[in-house]
Design an enzyme around this catalytic site. Structure first.
Site, PDB file in Angstrom:
ATOM      1  N   HIS A 118       4.571  -6.010  10.357  1.00 49.57           N
ATOM      2  CA  HIS A 118       5.976  -5.558  10.389  1.00 49.57           C
ATOM      3  C   HIS A 118       6.933  -6.647  10.876  1.00 49.57           C
ATOM      4  CE1 HIS A 118       4.907  -1.550   9.295  1.00 49.57           C
ATOM      5  NE2 HIS A 118       4.256  -1.298  10.417  1.00 49.57           N
ATOM      6  N   ASP A 160      -2.956  -1.418   5.167  1.00 54.89           N
ATOM      7  CA  ASP A 160      -2.464  -0.620   6.293  1.00 54.89           C
ATOM      8  C   ASP A 160      -1.614   0.521   5.719  1.00 54.89           C
ATOM      9  OD1 ASP A 160      -1.817  -1.025   9.542  1.00 54.89           O
ATOM     10  OD2 ASP A 160      -0.221   0.004   8.432  1.00 54.89           O
ATOM     11  N   HIS A 162       1.084   1.746   6.605  1.00 54.59           N
ATOM     12  CA  HIS A 162       2.525   1.464   6.622  1.00 54.59           C
ATOM     13  C   HIS A 162       2.835   0.273   5.698  1.00 54.59           C
ATOM     14  CE1 HIS A 162       1.611   3.339  10.587  1.00 54.59           C
ATOM     15  NE2 HIS A 162       2.691   4.035  10.284  1.00 54.59           N
ATOM     16  N   ASP A 244      -5.117   2.924   9.602  1.00 55.59           N
ATOM     17  CA  ASP A 244      -4.348   4.127   9.915  1.00 55.59           C
ATOM     18  C   ASP A 244      -4.183   5.053   8.712  1.00 55.59           C
ATOM     19  OD1 ASP A 244      -2.837   2.019   8.951  1.00 55.59           O
ATOM     20  OD2 ASP A 244      -1.397   2.019  10.613  1.00 55.59           O
TER      21      ASP A 244
HETATM   22 ZN   LIG Z   1       0.128   0.775  10.212  1.00 53.09          ZN
END
Ligand SMILES: [Zn+2]
Length: 313
Positions: A118, A160, A162, A244
């Site tokens: 991120h 991931d 996200h 995740d």
């Molecule tokens: Zn994540």
């Protein structure tokens, strides 16, 4: 295969009750030990020259200025007194993984904290201080210069749950760096639409609906992610390996199993070996401390008997 990690990553203190906690990596390292899979300590921190390939001078100065501090490095990025040191070493371990891969190791793992995908060119966010995978990918690109594959680029496959917004930001206008991201949509950080393609068509976003299971992920990998990687033809592949998307993860709503991650890793491994492309796996998120170790072990074994025989002793 080599697995890199370092005890310093356990010193990154995000505060009481935070999901991105040291127990995550402790559980992974314990699971590797229990499975008879050895890991070695990474050698050192990333240098400014390495960080500046992915981050602005202002961001690198901001991060270095926080050494020893507690508080927030950016939005939702809590840090403790040793966190910045850990972040510099996390980027360094990922760079070292690329060095080892480019020296002939077909697969290297960097099991690091804090995670990185991120973190944008200019800021820390979402538990991520520095973008480990982007720093290492651009380091790998630097290493390709002057070699016979100088024309080839580097690719990051981000599974991931996200969206890898930071990696997308850093790669956006680079024709020599490709990002393929599989992510739950909608979900934090609320980017990663199919229409976000990068300045050279080098970004491939694959948003997936809440509830996607092993079969859904494997199908997206086969039908969309691997063909995109084939079109780009990287000389080096890095995986932003978050876990995740596992069922019951507290931060997401996907329905994968540890075995599904193992199958995904095995498929990526066979794709890469068939093309002579070394692979570097980098730990990102994954917040089920009780299951994170199983996920990593399943990926390291990945149904590849050669790997098991080589490391099981
Ligand atoms: Zn994540």
């Amino acid at each position: 295969m080599t697995i890199l990690s370092h005890p310093l990553f356990l010193e990154h203190d995000t505060g009481s009750g935070h999901p991105e906690c040291a127990d995550r990596l402790k559980a992974v390292l314990a699971a590797l030990d229990a499975a008879g899979l050895p890991w070695v300590e990474s050698a050192g921190p990333a240098t400014d020259a390495e960080l500046l390939r992915a981050h602005t001078p202002a961001h690198v100065a901001h991060v270095r200025g926080l050494i020893g501090a507690s508080g927030q490095a950016g939005d939702e990025t809590p840090i403790g007194p040793r966190s910045i040191e850990a972040a510099l070493w996390a980027a360094g371990a990922t760079v070292e993984a690329v060095d080892r891969a480019q020296a002939g190791d077909p697969e290297v793992w960097a099991l690091v904290r804090p995670p990185g995908h991120h973190a944008t060119r200019t800021r820390s966010m979402g538990f991520c201080v520095l973008n480990n995978v982007a720093v290492a990918a651009l380091h790998g690109l630097h290493g390709l210069h002057g070699r016979e594959r100088a024309a080839a680029g580097v690719a990051v496959l981000d599974w991931d749950v996200h969206h890898g917004n930071g990696t997308q930001d850093i790669f956006w206008d680079r024709a020599d760096a490709c990002l393929v991201s599989l992510h739950q949509d909608p979900l934090y950080p609320h980017s990663g639409a199919v229409e976000e393609r990068g300045a050279h068509g080098n970004i491939v976003n694959i948003p997936l609906l809440c509830g996607t299971d092993d079969d859904g992920y494997l199908q997206a990998l086969e039908d969309r992610a691997l063909p995109a990687l084939d079109r780009f033809g990287p000389a080096l592949l890095l995986i932003s390996a978050g876990f995740d998307a596992l069922q019951h993860d507290p931060l997401a709503g996907m329905w994968m199993t540890a075995g599904g991650f193992g199958k995904m890793a095995a498929r990526v491994r066979s794709w890469a070996r068939a093309r002579g492309v070394p692979v570097v796996f980098v730990l990102e998120g994954g917040y089920r401390v009780d299951a994170l170790g199983d996920c990593v072990v399943a990926c390291v074994r990945g149904g590849d008997p050669m790997v098991s025989n080589g490391l099981d002793g």
